[in-house]
Every structure is written in C-alpha cells, then in structure tokens.
Scaffold this active site. Sequence first.
Site, short mmCIF file in Angstrom:
data_model
loop_
_atom_site.label_atom_id
_atom_site.label_comp_id
_atom_site.label_asym_id
_atom_site.label_seq_id
_atom_site.Cartn_x
_atom_site.Cartn_y
_atom_site.Cartn_z
N GLU A 102 0.82 -1.22 0.00
CA GLU A 102 0.00 0.00 0.00
C GLU A 102 0.85 1.27 0.00
O GLU A 102 0.48 2.30 -0.57
CB GLU A 102 -0.95 0.03 1.21
CG GLU A 102 -2.09 -0.97 1.14
CD GLU A 102 -1.74 -2.29 1.80
OE1 GLU A 102 -0.56 -2.52 2.12
OE2 GLU A 102 -2.66 -3.12 1.98
N PHE B 148 -11.73 -6.60 13.73
CA PHE B 148 -10.62 -7.11 12.94
C PHE B 148 -10.21 -6.06 11.89
O PHE B 148 -11.05 -5.51 11.19
CB PHE B 148 -11.02 -8.41 12.24
CG PHE B 148 -9.94 -8.94 11.33
CD1 PHE B 148 -8.73 -9.36 11.86
CD2 PHE B 148 -10.13 -9.00 9.96
CE1 PHE B 148 -7.71 -9.82 11.02
CE2 PHE B 148 -9.13 -9.47 9.12
CZ PHE B 148 -7.92 -9.89 9.66
N GLN B 149 -8.93 -5.78 11.82
CA GLN B 149 -8.36 -4.79 10.90
C GLN B 149 -8.99 -3.41 11.05
O GLN B 149 -9.21 -2.68 10.09
CB GLN B 149 -8.45 -5.27 9.44
CG GLN B 149 -7.55 -6.48 9.19
CD GLN B 149 -7.32 -6.77 7.73
OE1 GLN B 149 -8.20 -6.56 6.90
NE2 GLN B 149 -6.14 -7.27 7.39
N LYS C 71 -17.54 -0.25 5.49
CA LYS C 71 -18.04 -1.27 4.56
C LYS C 71 -19.54 -1.14 4.31
O LYS C 71 -20.01 -1.27 3.18
CB LYS C 71 -17.72 -2.64 5.19
CG LYS C 71 -17.60 -3.78 4.24
CD LYS C 71 -17.05 -4.99 5.01
CE LYS C 71 -17.47 -6.29 4.37
NZ LYS C 71 -16.72 -6.63 3.17
N MET D 156 24.27 8.99 2.69
CA MET D 156 24.20 10.31 3.28
C MET D 156 24.46 10.26 4.79
O MET D 156 25.15 11.11 5.34
CB MET D 156 22.84 10.97 2.99
CG MET D 156 22.75 12.42 3.42
SD MET D 156 23.99 13.46 2.61
CE MET D 156 23.07 14.05 1.19
#
Lengths: 561, 165
Positions: free
Chosen positions: A48, A110-111, A160, A475
């Site tokens: 993602e 969940f999630q 949802k 760096m």
Amino acid sequence: MRNGCDVVLESFDAEGVDTVFGYPGGAIINLYDTLYDADLNHVLTRHEQAAAHAADGYARATGEVGVCLSTSGPGATNLVTGIATAHMDSVPILAVTGQVPTGMIGNDAFQEADVTGITMPITKHNYLVQDADELPGVMREAFFLANTGRPGPVVVDLPKDVQTAETDVEYPSVDDVKRGIRGYSPTYGGHPRQVKRAAEAISGADRPVVYAGGGVIASGASRELRRLAEITGAPVTTTLMGLGAFDERDPLSLGMLGMHGTKAANYAVTESDLLIAVGARFDDRVTGKLDAFAPNATVIHIDVDPAEISKNVEAHVPIVGDAGDVLGELNSTLEEMAVRDGSEWREKVKRWKREYPLDYEESDDVIKPQSVVEAINQHSPEDTVIATEVGQCQMWAAQFFDYTKPRSLVSSGGLGTMGYGFPAAIGAQVGRPGATVWDVAGDGSLQMNIQELATVALNDIPVKVAILNNGYLGMVRQWQELFFGERYSSTDLDQVPDFARVAESYGVKGVTVERPSEVEDAVREALEHDGPVVLDFRVAREENVFPMVPAGAAINEILEG
Amino acid sequence: MSRHVIGVLVENQPGVLNRVSGLFSRRGFNIDSISVGVTERSDVSRMTLTLDGDEKVLEQLTKHLNKLPDVIKVTHLDAGCVERGLALVKVDVSSPESRSEVMQVADVFRGAVIDVSRDTVTVEVTGTEDKIQAMLDLLREHGIKEVARTGVAAMARGPKYTGTE
C-alpha cells in the site's frame, strides 16, 4: 438509486480520474468488486505504501489529483508514510480507505484502525463517512480541497456498510461544495497595495535574488517567473521542490540553494539586498542558520498559504496569493516602472557561477555516481522525468541533471522518505506514458520498495532505475565521516543483493555496470530498451555530496571535498 | 507575553474539537483554557480559547486555525469583551464556624450554594478567571475538597457580534 461504491466511481468519472493505484482487502472488497466492471485503469502495487507514493508521483508529474485505495487497518496505516510525504510537499492526492462497518467502529474489530485520527495531522482534511447520503458531497469536497489553494492529501475513510448502502443524493456542483465549506476560501489574487509595494522594492533594489519553490510548479507559474527574471534581470535560485520551475540552462539560473546548493546561489542570497520568495517556505535545509540567511535583504514573500508567511523569516512585504496570479500582477506593475540596471550584480553572480561550478573528481578506475546522473542528463530525451530516492542519490540527481521544465523532478523533499522514488516513478510513468522516467536510486532506498519490480514487470511500465550502489546508507555515512569521527554505525549495508538478478527474477531487465567506460552505453541501452530496466552501477563507495553546508551553519559557510 | 481571548466559530461536527486541539499540540501552542458549545445556530459551535503568548504566536495560531476547513471564523476578543467562566467548589465545613464563613464568602462573590451535606458545602460561582481565582484563594483556608472549572465563554461588548455570514 446506486450504492456507495457507485458514488465513488461516479466521482472518479466526474473528476476526470482514469487511473488509480491500490491494494484490495476485506474492508474495501465491495469497492473492488465494483471496479471489476469499471472502465478505470487500476494499478495493483505490491504494497500500500507504494500505492500512495505512486499516486503522489502521478500527481507531481501531471498536476492532477493522484488517487490510491487501500483496505482498513494495516492497509490504511501502510498508506500513512505516503500521505505524510504528500502533505509535506503539498501534493494533491486522495486516499480512499476501507473501514469496518459503522456499527463495529470503536470495538477493536478485525483490521480496525482510527484512520481519520491517525491521518489528521498529515492531511489537508479527512472524512469518516457515516452515511451514504453524505458520500457524494464528501467526494466532491475531497477532490476540491486536494487541488485548490495550497494542495494537499485528503483521506476518505469509507466503512463497509456505507459502501453498500444506497443513496439517491446527486453528485453536487463545485458551487454547492464551495457554499458547503464556508470556512475555506483560498486567496488567489495578491492585494494590490502589497503588489505595488513589492514592485517598488524591486525597482529600487541593487542586488535582487528570486528564491522560487514548489509553489511555482504547483501554480503553473513558470512563464510568469521567467518574465519576472526578464524584466528585473534578477538571478533565480530554486529549492529542491522548485527545480524545473526555471530553466537551469538560463544564464540567470543559480541552480539550487541550501545545504547542497550551489555556491553561487548561497553567496547570492547572502549578499542580496532583496529576496523575492515565491511559493517557498524557508525550510531549514534551505536557510541554514536563520539569522545569517539573507541578512541584508528586504524580503518579499509570496505564498498561497498565509500561515507560511513570516513563519521562519520575517517578511517585509507579505503577499498572500497564487504564485502565477501574483507574479502576473507584479510583472504588469513592473513593466510600467523603471528598474535599476543590475549589470554589476549580474556580473558578480556570473563570476561566482564560473568560479564555483558543481564539480567532482573524475576517475577511470571506479564509477563516480555523479557521472551516472550526467550520462542520464546527456542522453535522455527532452520529455524526461527524474524521480529520486532519498539521500546522496537524491542530491546528485538534483545537482547534475539540468531541469528545464516544471514537473520534471519527482522527489520527496520535506519528509525525505526513503523508498519513495521507485513507486513515485511508476506513478509518474503511468501519468505520462510518453515521457522517459528515471528513478535515480540508492541501494538503501530502493530496497525499501523493491517489491514494486513486480508492478513494473506485470504492467509493462518502462521505468528506468539507476542504482548508485555504494553499499552504504550514503548520506548518513557522509555525516558520520564528517561529524562523528568516521564511526560508521549501522550504515554499511554489507549484504547488498545482486540487483540485476533480483530484477531478472521479477522479469525485469537487469544490468550490472562496474567500469566507468561502460556507463554511457548502459544508459543509452536502457533508454533504447522498450520496457523497465534496472541498472546497478557499482559506484565509488565513499564519495560525498559537496558543496555542503553543515546543519545549523550559515549558508555561506560551505564545506568542500 | 500577554493574555489573549479568541473566539472560534466552527462547524458543529464530530471530530472538530479533536482537529483544533490536535493542531495546538502538534504546532506547540499552549492553550490555557478552551470551552465549546453550540451557538444560536445548531450547525455552528463556538470555541473560546485563552492563551498567553506574544503577537507572533497569536498570528500563527490564528492562521493555522483559519486553515482548517471546519473553522468558519476566528475573532480576537482581547479588547472590550465580556467573559465568564464557572466553577463548582466543594469545601470542607466540618470545623465549627466554617459553614457560615464559607457561605459569607460565596455571598460576597455572588456565588450560590447548590449542595450541602453534613461536612461539605458546594458553591457555584461565575465570573472572570481572576474573580474565580480570588474566591478559590479565600476558600482554600477552609479546605477545598474538589474543584470543577469550565474555560471561559466570551463575546464582544456592545452591538458588535460575530456571525457566520
């Protein structure tokens, strides 16, 4: 009647979005089901975070809003780095995240993650949509906010059940939306009195310098900037974000200023009696020690965001407005006025440019990383976009490529996000299929999103990746060498993979380049190759980026190699 | 450094207080008090903030508040505003004489005794922060058990008002 998913697609259609980047999951599965039949190009990334960076790269390269999708919880938190990156550099992206059903919010489902809470400090605005009837207005507002005023990321968190709920509320007009957000009305035109004061200050200046930032590119104000330079004869320096806003091949160009800027730019700013800051925010990597930044200059500060003005450096002539609008007004005012002949100042600046060009010690034994960027600069066609990772590779890409057009550099300036360049290059390439797109990478940064080799292979996205492979976090190693007594704590990456073989295993052409004499041919062959390529340049391991102003020092206190 | 009172009209929506308070913490603005309530329009809430700071801090705070799309209007109320806060104070009156003294103090500050038990008296007082503080100082010698204070609510004096239009 149509459901929430249809509304989202309707908004994409209405806003001219033909490409989105994303990754499915349980809480966004309904939207993905609707996408299955939609006439929309969906690029499936392999993480993602890459979807967010790709949306960002798409936005920077095209000026359009970049869109990314993810599921709830970990999907959305994986977007966070990409959203913060876009926020720091004022890039318009829209992230649509799935969320658990409204009835389960707050129950540690969940999630589940509090996505609006998490992204509040790193978005221009965000929404948790509780009712499908709100969704048409929210989508319209989200696009409007992302790409007006000072652009920035917007998150729409979509439970949802809202995705599947039906609504007959129509997609509103922009005017309806403007009435709806009564607390939001960016100022575009400059205040005439302030513009006049600015013009007077410019006409009376002996040593003016223009300091242009990413706001000039966001506003599409390059033509007005060019005209300002013509009228006033003032030399122009740009920030990293502003590279491309002014043609670097122009005699008045000073290149980039700041920590790794040119000496000419830093000396000119320090000696200036007038600084015209346009769409720039006086970042600490630009100003160094604030008291010593343009100490003798009257400061004109043009910015669309009032909160940037006098944040770090006191503006004597503040002008709130869009860079293009204000510069246009300023130019018209100046055209009616006599401007001092600055030939003596211009000569001095030219002398600095001649005396202190960006330089490095060439070698026949080992590839110098700067020479790779020079080869890319020399052989790439006119329509080229350079994306960069972060660190030494980013600074060499900024220094040794001649940026002549806006939207030709895609780089994480404010947040300095390692792992940004490759997915951002993917976004840029998808947005500008006709352009040549390079990712100038380091071996460290590239490994943070190397899984995107699958995305370029499967979608045949012909990004060219040039790894300046020194086997170090270069760096940080440079800072350790210069400021920490060469104690290389955790910067020797030691076990760097064979990138060419990694690329080949994903089905991407991979080439290892070890000899200085092979650099130009490798670049040319990559450009001729009709598809993605990874070039692994084994470069001088301990090469440093110079010039360098140590953090906190005045910008004319410059270290050299 | 001086004290400032700022009125902020915001959309009456969930999460707005979070947006405003989050802005203060991440930009490092120190707020002394904040109060929120709905206004004459049900879709608009008013926040009243008080803070100590110099002009630069005040200017940055105002600009950042104005950047939030949910913020409709920001007004500086410093000069010539009326402001009131409220405090509920539960005082220990178990020792002899305390009860009458506490009630006298409440009276002087035009407070009201709103609850009484065998050992305690609860006083309600409204007023400026200074007035409330003065009363608390006097009651402290009797033993304050508990204090609940609101932030101040403020508006301009006279016919001036802050509308959403």
